[in-house]
Enzyme design. Sequence first.
Site, mmCIF file in Angstrom:
data_model
loop_
_atom_site.group_PDB
_atom_site.id
_atom_site.type_symbol
_atom_site.label_atom_id
_atom_site.label_comp_id
_atom_site.label_asym_id
_atom_site.label_seq_id
_atom_site.Cartn_x
_atom_site.Cartn_y
_atom_site.Cartn_z
ATOM 1 N N GLU A 235 1.084 -1.611 0.313
ATOM 2 C CA GLU A 235 0.032 0.225 -0.041
ATOM 3 C C GLU A 235 1.440 1.279 -0.123
ATOM 4 O O GLU A 235 1.522 1.703 0.707
ATOM 5 C CB GLU A 235 -0.653 -0.258 0.956
ATOM 6 C CG GLU A 235 -2.068 0.950 1.096
ATOM 7 C CD GLU A 235 -1.571 2.146 2.277
ATOM 8 O OE1 GLU A 235 -1.127 3.626 1.504
ATOM 9 O OE2 GLU A 235 -1.976 2.348 2.663
ATOM 10 N N CYS A 269 -2.941 8.770 3.927
ATOM 11 C CA CYS A 269 -2.417 8.125 2.558
ATOM 12 C C CYS A 269 -4.109 8.355 1.722
ATOM 13 O O CYS A 269 -3.465 7.972 0.443
ATOM 14 C CB CYS A 269 -2.312 6.614 2.444
ATOM 15 S SG CYS A 269 -3.462 5.058 3.238
#
Length: 490
Positions: A235, A269
Site C-alpha cells: 500500500e 494515504c
Amino acid sequence: MGTLTFDSLDPATGAVVGSHPNQGPDAVHEAVGRADEAAAWWAGLGHEERRRRLLDYKAVVTQHLRELATLVHQETGKPVGDATLEIVLAITHIDWAARNARKVLGRRRVATGMIGLNLAATLEYLPLGVVAVIGPWNYPVFTPMGSIAYALAAGNAVVFKPSELTPGVGVRLAEFFAESVPEHPVFQTVTGLGETGAALAGDPRVRKVAFTGSTATAKRVMAACAENLTPIVAECGGKDAFIVDADADVARAADACLWGAMSNAGQTCVGVERVYVVDAVYESFMRELSGRVAKVRAGEDYGPITMPGQVDIIKRHIDDAAKSGKVVAGGPASVRAPYVDPVIVEDVPEDSPAVREETFGPTITVRRTRDAHEALQLANASAYGLGGTVFSKNVRRAMELARMMRSGMTAINSVISFAGVPALPFGGVGDSGFGRIHGADGLREFARPKAISRQRFAMPGMNLTSFARGPAELDRLIRLVAFLHGRRKR
C-alpha cells in the site's frame, strides 16, 4: 557498525519519547526463527482457539486505549482524540478478523460439475507461516493492524517492523498480544532503521511481506523479496480526488473535504488532495470551504508534520502551486516547521507537482469542471489509485461515478468511510500498490488456497486417466461434452 539504539521523538517539541534497540540482521534473523517455530503452534490451534485469543487481545488493547492513544500522540504529534479514533477503528478490525476467519478460510465443499460427477472437492485456505509487516508512522496502530490482525487470524505468526518514528507504539502492540498469548512469540516487534526492514523482507523464512510506505520504498522492498520469490502486498499512498457534483449538498461536501484534507495534518494515504467541483456549484462550494478553513488551526485541530523531511516536499508543492494558481487560503508562509497551516489553491495546472505528486500535507488544489464526467476524467488521470470521494444527491449517479473512479475504494457523501467498514477490502491500483488488507480479501491475502479432489466411486465406462482407455470411452466423453457445451447461445 551502526548505532545500538535510537530515539523516538515528539515531532512538536523534539523531546525524547523513548529509546529503542536498532536491531540488525542477526537480531532479525533470530526473531524470524522464533516466529517460524511459533507459527506451527499457532496454526495447530485451529480457528476457534485463535478466535478466542484474538478476541482477548482485542480486550487488552481496549483496556489500554488511553495509554496507547497518549503514546501515539507523543510519537506522531496528532491530537489524542484522533489517536483514539484510529485505535478504535483498529479494535473493530481485530474483532472482525477474529470472528470471520473460519467462515472465510475454513474448509468447504465445492461443486465438481458433470465431468467430475464421481468426485468430491474441497477448498480451504491454510496459513502461510511467518508474515512480515513493515508499518508506517502516520497511522501506527490502524494501518499495520490491518495486516497484523488478519495475518494472525489466518493462522500466521507475525514479525512487525514499525516505522523508526513510532517504534514505541509497535512495541506496545506486541506486548499487549503477549498478555493474551504468552506461550509462544506469535507476534513480535523488531525495532530499527532501514537495515532492519531490509533484513526482515529478505529473510527466506518469511512467507509474505505486508508493506505500507512510499512507492519508491515499495520497489526496494519488492527487489529484496524477489531474491526468495516472497510475495508482497503493498500500500503505497495516493493522490485522492474529491468530486462535487452539481446536485451535491455543498455544506456537507465542504465540511467532509476539509476534514479529509487537513486531519492528521494531511498525512493520510487516503486523504483528500485534489478537488474537482462542477461549475454549477463551484462558487457556493468555495464560499463554504473558505469560511470553514479559516477556523482550522495547526497545532490545535491537527498536529505537526511528523516526518521532518516531508516539510521540504510540502513547501515545494505549495510554492509551485502559488505561482501558477490562485491562493484561497494560506500560501508559502503557511510552512512554519514543524507545523503547516491549511493551504487551498485554485486553478493549479494538472501537470504541476501539487496535482501529480503525493503532498502528504494539509493542502488541497481545487479545480472547476464543466460537469461530473470531466471531473471523473481528471480524477482518473493520475498514476495513483487508492481512495476517492463523490458527493451527489443522486444515488444512481453517485454509484456510477464511484464505480468508474480508478481507485481501490470510493466513499459517497462521506469521506474515508470505507476504512471504518471491516468487511471492505483496502488497497489500491497503479502507483498506490496492489493486494488487499481488511475484509475477506484481507484474510485470504495471508493464506494459501488448498484444493483437494477425492474420487468417490469409479465412473463406469469412463476411466479417462488410464492407458487402458479405449475409443468407446473417448466417444462417450465427446457426446457428453457436446450435450453439455455444444449448443450455441444466440
